[in-house]
Design a protein around this motif. Structure first.
Motif, PDB file in Angstrom:
ATOM      1  N   ILE A 115       0.832  -1.210   0.000  1.00  0.00           N
ATOM      2  CA  ILE A 115       0.000   0.000   0.000  1.00  0.00           C
ATOM      3  C   ILE A 115       0.865   1.259   0.000  1.00  0.00           C
ATOM      4  CG2 ILE A 115      -1.767   1.292   1.273  1.00  0.00           C
ATOM      5  CD1 ILE A 115      -2.865  -1.376   2.249  1.00  0.00           C
ATOM      6  N   GLU A 116       2.016   1.189   0.672  1.00  0.00           N
ATOM      7  CA  GLU A 116       2.934   2.334   0.661  1.00  0.00           C
ATOM      8  C   GLU A 116       3.406   2.626  -0.767  1.00  0.00           C
ATOM      9  OE1 GLU A 116       5.071   5.492   2.338  1.00  0.00           O
ATOM     10  OE2 GLU A 116       3.722   4.110   3.388  1.00  0.00           O
ATOM     11  N   ASP A 117       3.665   1.568  -1.537  1.00  0.00           N
ATOM     12  CA  ASP A 117       4.087   1.728  -2.921  1.00  0.00           C
ATOM     13  C   ASP A 117       2.948   2.310  -3.772  1.00  0.00           C
ATOM     14  OD1 ASP A 117       5.974   1.266  -5.167  1.00  0.00           O
ATOM     15  OD2 ASP A 117       4.448  -0.157  -5.815  1.00  0.00           O
ATOM     16  N   ILE A 118       1.728   1.867  -3.516  1.00  0.00           N
ATOM     17  CA  ILE A 118       0.563   2.423  -4.224  1.00  0.00           C
ATOM     18  C   ILE A 118       0.470   3.918  -3.973  1.00  0.00           C
ATOM     19  CG2 ILE A 118      -1.968   2.440  -4.304  1.00  0.00           C
ATOM     20  CD1 ILE A 118      -1.891  -0.557  -3.700  1.00  0.00           C
ATOM     21  N   PHE A 119       0.659   4.315  -2.727  1.00  0.00           N
ATOM     22  CA  PHE A 119       0.599   5.733  -2.365  1.00  0.00           C
ATOM     23  C   PHE A 119       1.667   6.534  -3.099  1.00  0.00           C
ATOM     24  CE2 PHE A 119       1.859   9.014   0.957  1.00  0.00           C
ATOM     25  CZ  PHE A 119       0.861   9.911   0.603  1.00  0.00           C
ATOM     26  N   GLU A 120       2.887   5.998  -3.159  1.00  0.00           N
ATOM     27  CA  GLU A 120       3.968   6.699  -3.854  1.00  0.00           C
ATOM     28  C   GLU A 120       3.673   6.819  -5.348  1.00  0.00           C
ATOM     29  OE1 GLU A 120       6.479   8.294  -2.484  1.00  0.00           O
ATOM     30  OE2 GLU A 120       5.728   7.692  -0.511  1.00  0.00           O
ATOM     31  N   GLN A 121       3.127   5.753  -5.932  1.00  0.00           N
ATOM     32  CA  GLN A 121       2.752   5.805  -7.347  1.00  0.00           C
ATOM     33  C   GLN A 121       1.660   6.854  -7.585  1.00  0.00           C
ATOM     34  OE1 GLN A 121       2.118   2.065  -9.552  1.00  0.00           O
ATOM     35  NE2 GLN A 121       2.791   1.005  -7.699  1.00  0.00           N
ATOM     36  N   MET A 122       0.698   6.907  -6.691  1.00  0.00           N
ATOM     37  CA  MET A 122      -0.395   7.880  -6.823  1.00  0.00           C
ATOM     38  C   MET A 122       0.146   9.306  -6.810  1.00  0.00           C
ATOM     39  SD  MET A 122      -3.320   6.140  -4.386  1.00  0.00           S
ATOM     40  CE  MET A 122      -4.499   7.473  -4.651  1.00  0.00           C
ATOM     41  N   LYS A 123       1.033   9.591  -5.856  1.00  0.00           N
ATOM     42  CA  LYS A 123       1.615  10.940  -5.776  1.00  0.00           C
ATOM     43  C   LYS A 123       2.367  11.277  -7.056  1.00  0.00           C
ATOM     44  CE  LYS A 123       3.836  10.429  -1.854  1.00  0.00           C
ATOM     45  NZ  LYS A 123       4.694  10.796  -0.698  1.00  0.00           N
ATOM     46  N   LYS A 124       3.097  10.286  -7.575  1.00  0.00           N
ATOM     47  CA  LYS A 124       3.921  10.519  -8.762  1.00  0.00           C
ATOM     48  C   LYS A 124       3.062  10.836  -9.988  1.00  0.00           C
ATOM     49  CE  LYS A 124       7.525   8.323 -11.569  1.00  0.00           C
ATOM     50  NZ  LYS A 124       8.396   7.122 -11.729  1.00  0.00           N
ATOM     51  N   VAL A 125       2.049  10.001 -10.249  1.00  0.00           N
ATOM     52  CA  VAL A 125       1.254  10.208 -11.464  1.00  0.00           C
ATOM     53  C   VAL A 125       0.353  11.440 -11.348  1.00  0.00           C
ATOM     54  CG1 VAL A 125       1.288   7.770 -12.076  1.00  0.00           C
ATOM     55  CG2 VAL A 125      -0.608   8.654 -10.740  1.00  0.00           C
ATOM     56  N   ILE A 126      -0.157  11.703 -10.159  1.00  0.00           N
ATOM     57  CA  ILE A 126      -0.988  12.899  -9.965  1.00  0.00           C
ATOM     58  C   ILE A 126      -0.169  14.153 -10.205  1.00  0.00           C
ATOM     59  CG2 ILE A 126      -2.194  14.284  -8.223  1.00  0.00           C
ATOM     60  CD1 ILE A 126      -3.175  11.620  -7.006  1.00  0.00           C
ATOM     61  N   THR A 127       1.009  14.203  -9.587  1.00  0.00           N
ATOM     62  CA  THR A 127       1.887  15.370  -9.748  1.00  0.00           C
ATOM     63  C   THR A 127       2.276  15.561 -11.206  1.00  0.00           C
ATOM     64  OG1 THR A 127       2.783  15.054  -7.526  1.00  0.00           O
ATOM     65  CG2 THR A 127       4.079  16.404  -9.042  1.00  0.00           C
ATOM     66  N   ARG A 128       2.623  14.465 -11.876  1.00  0.00           N
ATOM     67  CA  ARG A 128       3.066  14.533 -13.274  1.00  0.00           C
ATOM     68  C   ARG A 128       1.951  15.026 -14.203  1.00  0.00           C
ATOM     69  NH1 ARG A 128       3.688   8.922 -15.252  1.00  0.00           N
ATOM     70  NH2 ARG A 128       1.523   9.230 -15.873  1.00  0.00           N
ATOM     71  N   GLU A 129       0.788  14.403 -14.111  1.00  0.00           N
ATOM     72  CA  GLU A 129      -0.291  14.736 -15.036  1.00  0.00           C
ATOM     73  C   GLU A 129      -0.836  16.137 -14.815  1.00  0.00           C
ATOM     74  OE1 GLU A 129      -1.252  12.925 -17.682  1.00  0.00           O
ATOM     75  OE2 GLU A 129       0.440  11.643 -17.145  1.00  0.00           O
ATOM     76  N   VAL A 130      -0.997  16.526 -13.558  1.00  0.00           N
ATOM     77  CA  VAL A 130      -1.504  17.878 -13.267  1.00  0.00           C
ATOM     78  C   VAL A 130      -0.499  18.923 -13.727  1.00  0.00           C
ATOM     79  CG1 VAL A 130      -2.139  19.492 -11.424  1.00  0.00           C
ATOM     80  CG2 VAL A 130      -2.986  17.141 -11.366  1.00  0.00           C
ATOM     81  N   LYS A 131       0.786  18.668 -13.503  1.00  0.00           N
ATOM     82  CA  LYS A 131       1.832  19.613 -13.904  1.00  0.00           C
ATOM     83  C   LYS A 131       1.888  19.751 -15.417  1.00  0.00           C
ATOM     84  CE  LYS A 131       5.464  22.238 -13.039  1.00  0.00           C
ATOM     85  NZ  LYS A 131       5.345  23.506 -12.299  1.00  0.00           N
ATOM     86  N   GLU A 132       1.853  18.616 -16.131  1.00  0.00           N
ATOM     87  CA  GLU A 132       1.985  18.652 -17.583  1.00  0.00           C
ATOM     88  C   GLU A 132       0.805  19.343 -18.251  1.00  0.00           C
ATOM     89  OE1 GLU A 132       2.658  14.761 -19.116  1.00  0.00           O
ATOM     90  OE2 GLU A 132       4.727  14.640 -18.377  1.00  0.00           O
ATOM     91  N   MET A 133      -0.397  19.168 -17.696  1.00  0.00           N
ATOM     92  CA  MET A 133      -1.585  19.706 -18.352  1.00  0.00           C
ATOM     93  C   MET A 133      -1.946  21.119 -17.900  1.00  0.00           C
ATOM     94  SD  MET A 133      -4.156  16.440 -18.744  1.00  0.00           S
ATOM     95  CE  MET A 133      -5.223  17.430 -19.806  1.00  0.00           C
ATOM     96  N   THR A 134      -1.641  21.460 -16.655  1.00  0.00           N
ATOM     97  CA  THR A 134      -2.098  22.760 -16.123  1.00  0.00           C
ATOM     98  C   THR A 134      -0.963  23.660 -15.649  1.00  0.00           C
ATOM     99  OG1 THR A 134      -2.314  21.982 -13.832  1.00  0.00           O
ATOM    100  CG2 THR A 134      -4.198  21.610 -15.306  1.00  0.00           C
ATOM    101  N   HIS A 135       0.232  23.102 -15.452  1.00  0.00           N
ATOM    102  CA  HIS A 135       1.382  23.819 -14.875  1.00  0.00           C
ATOM    103  C   HIS A 135       1.131  24.203 -13.416  1.00  0.00           C
ATOM    104  CE1 HIS A 135       3.798  24.365 -18.609  1.00  0.00           C
ATOM    105  NE2 HIS A 135       2.604  24.205 -19.167  1.00  0.00           N
TER     106      HIS A 135
END
Length: 203
Positions: A115-135
């Motif tokens: 579950i800790e790994d799931i959480f880290e993956q979630m933070k990574k993809v959320i940060t990446r996608e929001v940053k790339e699309m909205t800055h």
């Protein structure tokens, strides 16, 4: 000697001087500077509704293995699971500022996963996608694990919930759906009132 063989005056090594070269159509440096100044002088502001950022996050989470669902009251849409709610924003709460985003959600994780790994993956993809699309900068991701289930248990529960909702809809028309939406709206309003009392987390 033919006239075309005679070199033009003011040229060196057979290369015509600037006065004889036609404009290539490329903007000169002065034109580029003027265009840049015009761009800067246009005033305005770009903002995002919460639901836009929530949808970006919801779609991004589909690639996370071991995440069965974002819990939005019923079963929400994560990956190709059995669902009765096709709104990818369900269960995702965001606080969106002009520069930053904070995210809160409840999840159900697959039994036996890290579950800790799931959480880290979630933070990574959320940060990446929001940053790339909205800055916008994601400064906070809060995940509350409300349950763990085996894949079989999750799918059985999903089917049970879907059958109940379908049966209620067949019997009472849209009444059950309206009541469900009213309950969700009331819960969201109560949550928003609580959120209003908190200091904003984002800029």
């Amino acid at each position: 000697m033919k006239e075309k063989d005679v070199m033009q005056p003011n040229s060196k090594n057979g290369i015509p001087n600037g006065n004889n070269v036609k404009n290539s159509g490329r903007p000169t440096s002065s034109q580029s500077n003027n265009d840049h100044q015009n761009d800067v002088s246009v005033k305005g502001e770009l903002t995002y509704e919460d639901k836009v950022v929530q949808k970006i996050i919801g779609i991004a989470l589909e690639e996370i293995d071991g995440l069965l669902t974002v819990d939005g009251g019923f079963f929400s849409n994560v990956k190709d699971k059995l669902v009765n709610n096709d709104d990818v924003r369900a269960g995702i709460n965001t606080e969106v500022g002009k520069k930053q985003v904070a995210v809160d959600m409840d999840i159900v994780a697959e039994y036996g996963t890290d579950i800790e790994d799931i959480f880290e993956q979630m933070k990574k993809v959320i940060t990446r996608e929001v940053k790339e699309m909205t800055h916008l900068e994601v400064i906070e991701v809060n995940v509350n694990v409300v349950d763990v289930k085996t894949r079989e248990e999750y799918e059985n529960d999903s089917e049970t919930v879907q059958d109940k909702v379908k049966s209620a809809a067949d019997t009472t028309g849209d009444f059950a759906s309206r009541k469900t939406n009213d309950a969700k709206r009331a819960m969201n309003q109560g949550r928003h009132k609580m959120d209003e009392k908190r200091e904003p987390r984002v800029e």
